[in-house]
Design an enzyme around this catalytic site. Structure first.
Site, PDB file in Angstrom:
ATOM      1  N   ASP A 443      16.367  56.350  89.851  1.00 32.56           N
ATOM      2  CA  ASP A 443      17.132  55.558  88.885  1.00 32.56           C
ATOM      3  C   ASP A 443      18.429  55.112  89.562  1.00 32.56           C
ATOM      4  O   ASP A 443      19.130  55.908  90.186  1.00 32.56           O
ATOM      5  CB  ASP A 443      17.434  56.415  87.649  1.00 32.56           C
ATOM      6  CG  ASP A 443      18.040  55.601  86.529  1.00 32.56           C
ATOM      7  OD1 ASP A 443      17.314  55.314  85.542  1.00 32.56           O
ATOM      8  OD2 ASP A 443      19.230  55.203  86.640  1.00 32.56           O
ATOM      9  N   ILE A 444      18.715  53.773  89.467  1.00 31.49           N
ATOM     10  CA  ILE A 444      19.938  53.260  90.093  1.00 31.49           C
ATOM     11  C   ILE A 444      21.125  53.751  89.256  1.00 31.49           C
ATOM     12  O   ILE A 444      21.111  53.620  88.026  1.00 31.49           O
ATOM     13  CB  ILE A 444      19.913  51.729  90.182  1.00 31.49           C
ATOM     14  CG1 ILE A 444      18.667  51.274  90.986  1.00 31.49           C
ATOM     15  CG2 ILE A 444      21.174  51.187  90.826  1.00 31.49           C
ATOM     16  CD1 ILE A 444      18.412  49.789  90.978  1.00 31.49           C
ATOM     17  N   GLU A 486      15.870  49.788  85.546  1.00 24.59           N
ATOM     18  CA  GLU A 486      16.317  50.088  86.913  1.00 24.59           C
ATOM     19  C   GLU A 486      15.729  51.416  87.357  1.00 24.59           C
ATOM     20  O   GLU A 486      16.290  52.125  88.181  1.00 24.59           O
ATOM     21  CB  GLU A 486      17.855  50.057  86.963  1.00 24.59           C
ATOM     22  CG  GLU A 486      18.599  51.292  86.564  1.00 24.59           C
ATOM     23  CD  GLU A 486      18.487  51.710  85.095  1.00 24.59           C
ATOM     24  OE1 GLU A 486      17.612  51.176  84.381  1.00 24.59           O
ATOM     25  OE2 GLU A 486      19.228  52.584  84.670  1.00 24.59           O
TER      26      GLU A 486
END
Ligand SMILES: Nc1nc2c(ncn2[C@@H]2O[C@H](COP(=O)(O)OP(=O)(O)OP(=O)(O)O)[C@@H](O)[C@H]2O)c(=O)[nH]1
Length: 566
Positions: A443-444, A486
């Site tokens: 996960d960004i 994301e």
């Protein structure tokens, strides 16, 4: 964060391989066959038209030519027969005429018409007794016998001698038990042939006899004594004789006289019919009554068949088609007419036509049957070709749908659903093969800030860059999916914990170190990664739950970290 997938929807969705349902495309040679079939079919239709036209025109020229030839043969035959009959008629007439002439020089006849006639004293005997009177005179009886035998020998109806008054003084035709009339003692002064003979030495006439009512030809020749007419010899030819022997034949024969009247016919019913020939004028009524013993004039029912080509020269006699010949008898105004019915030839013609049309029709049916067969095969191949084309487009559409359903449009990675399907398959395989399987969830970090700082397109570019890093860090058989905005997940089959952690750390480092050049700016970003192993679990929900916890822990520990959870 990672949403627990709904087992009733996402995991049951199947992304089938479109190539598995595709039919084989139509081979090239089928297309060639199709073209060949089409030209064959066009050829068959053309051939059918040609067959009918050629068949009809060939039959027409053959059959018409054949009929023409047969009619010409019939005409030749009838001409020859007419010639032959006319010779026989001429011979009979000549015989009767020559006999009259020869007898006019005969000694006993000359004496009977000369000195003997004056001794008969007929003027002193009443007319009604003259016949009886004459039979008492031996010389007359002797002469009668001679004439009877001559008439019998030459098949003449009668031979008789007239004196200068026209009274019959000797005859082959005597009264007997059957016939009480005879002609002995009868007077023939009014007869045309008698008058002609007296005047010109010879006379000939057709007439129906008065005493014996038969149509006959009379020939008269004058006897001379001291250059004076002393009497007249008459021979009588039964006109029936001229055509008698021709009665039972298929042909029809008539003999006409100078007045155009039929005086002898192989069909007795047509006797005394009038032959309306060219400019022939019908006889006057008194001639009709006296010479032919007819009250009214009846035309021979003979007309030209105008429906047939003129060169065929076909006549119609009471609706019967005939070919006709007519031959004049030399030096006489008598004609022989001879006809041959030809209806049989026309009937044959109809039969030939029926046969020819049947052959043409059968041939046509055969050709059309062939054409139908070709059409059937053509349609089959065309149907296959259409099916194949449809199949190709279906296959294409199916492929596109598959791609749309399985590929994330922004990153070209597997979609969430497709990733779960693939992960499920890998779990099953790992369980079957008892091999290891590692799962990474990425996960960004603080991605909202990136969007807020650089704009949404820049956020998209970061997501794409992140996807590229993921692709570069894994093996070809590993599976990568974008499972949220994301968020990414990576399935690593046959992967140990240390190898999985190494990959996760490489990923994390590259994200943190590389940054993304976006226009004139550089966007720095990090990511958090949760790692776990299958570790004997047998379902995807459990695995996802664990890796989610690992990621949560990484986030909680301050982000830009890798966290492993058993
Ligand atoms: N540009 C872009 N933004 C997206 C996309 N999908 C989701 N987002 C945004 O990503 C952000 C995610 O934010 P959060 O879920 O709050 O998480 P975060 O900001 O990354 O914070 P942490 O995950 O806690 O580090 C939201 O603002 C979404 O609008 C996308 O496809 N493109």
């Amino acid at each position: 964060m990672f949403m627990t997938p709904d087992p009733n929807s996402t995991f049951t969705t199947k992304f089938s391989d479109p190539t598995a349902i595709a039919l084989q495309p139509l081979p090239d040679h089928q297309e060639t066959r199709l073209k060949a079939f089409r030209s064959l079919q066009a050829g068959a239709v053309g051939f059918a038209v040609l067959w009918v036209i050629a068949g009809l025109s060939a039959s027409y020229s053959l059959l018409t030519g054949n009929l023409g030839e047969e009619l010409t043969r019939a005409q030749t035959k009838v001409d020859l027969e007419a010639q032959f009959i006319s010779q026989i008629v001429a011979k009979e007439i000549n015989t009767a005429e020559h006999l009259a002439s020869a007898l006019s020089h005969e000694e006993r006849i000359l004496s009977s018409t000369g000195e003997m006639d004056s001794n008969l004293h007929l003027d002193k005997v009443p007319v009604s007794e003259r016949s009886a009177h004459l039979t008492t005179i031996p010389e007359v009886n002797g002469l009668n016998n001679m004439l009877t035998s001559i008439a019998q020998d030459l098949d003449l109806m009668a031979v008789f001698v007239l004196n200068t008054e026209g009274t019959c003084i000797a005859t082959s035709y005597l009264p007997n038990g059957v016939n009480t009339l005879g002609c002995l003692g009868q007077n023939y002064t009014s007869r045309h042939y008698f008058q002609r003979a007296k005047e010109y030495g010879r006379g000939m006439q057709f007439a129906v006899g008065r005493a014996v009512k038969q149509p006959s030809l009379f020939f008269a020749a004058a006897c001379y004594a001291d250059n004076h007419v002393s009497g007249v010899v008459v021979t009588r030819l039964d006109a029936r004789h001229l055509t008698e022997n021709l009665r039972n034949l298929a042909t029809i024969t008539w003999v006409s006289d100078s007045a155009g009247m039929v005086i002898s016919s192989s069909r007795p019913v047509q006797l005394f019919n009038f032959m309306r020939w060219e400019n022939q004028k019908p006889p006057e009524t008194w001639v009709l009554n006296n010479v032919y013993a007819q009250e009214t004039l009846t035309d021979l029912p003979l007309t030209r068949n105008k429906h047939l080509p003129a060169e065929w020269n076909i006549w119609q006699l009471e609706n019967q088609n005939i070919v006709l010949a007519n031959v004049p008898i030399e030096n006489r105004q008598i004609r022989v007419w001879h006809a041959l019915p030809v209806d049989e030839l026309f009937h044959n013609q109809k039969r030939y036509w029926a046969f020819a049309l049947t052959v043409i029709l059968l041939g046509l049916m055969l050709i059309l049957f062939g054409e139908r067969m070709i059409d059937f095969h053509q349609r089959r191949v065309a149907g296959l070709a259409a099916l194949s084309r449809l199949n190709k487009s279906l296959e294409e559409a199916s492929r596109k749908l598959f791609t749309i359903a399985t590929t994330d449009h922004l990153t070209q990675l597997a979609t969430r659903g497709y990733f779960f399907q693939r992960l499920n398959e890998e779990i099953n395989r790992a369980l079957n093969e008892q091999s290891s399987l590692a799962l990474l969830e990425l996960d960004i970090d603080n991605f909202k800030n990136i969007n807020d700082s650089f704009g949404h397109p820049a956020g998209d570019a970061v997501i794409q860059h992140m996807a590229a890093i993921c692709r570069e860090c894994v093996r070809s058989n590993d599976i990568i999916g974008r499972i949220g905005g994301e968020e990414f997940a990576i399935g690593l089959p046959n992967c140990t914990k240390s190898a999985a952690l190494e990959i996760a750390n490489t990923l994390r480092r590259r994200c943190a170190n590389e940054g993304l050049t976006y226009g004139s700016k550089t966007i720095r970003f990090t990511c958090s990664i949760g790692v776990t192993l299958l570790n004997g679990r047998d379902n995807i929900q459990d695995l996802l739950g664990v890796v989610d916890k690992a990621l949560y822990a990484a986030k909680k520990a301050g982000r830009n970290r890798v966290h492993f959870h058993e």
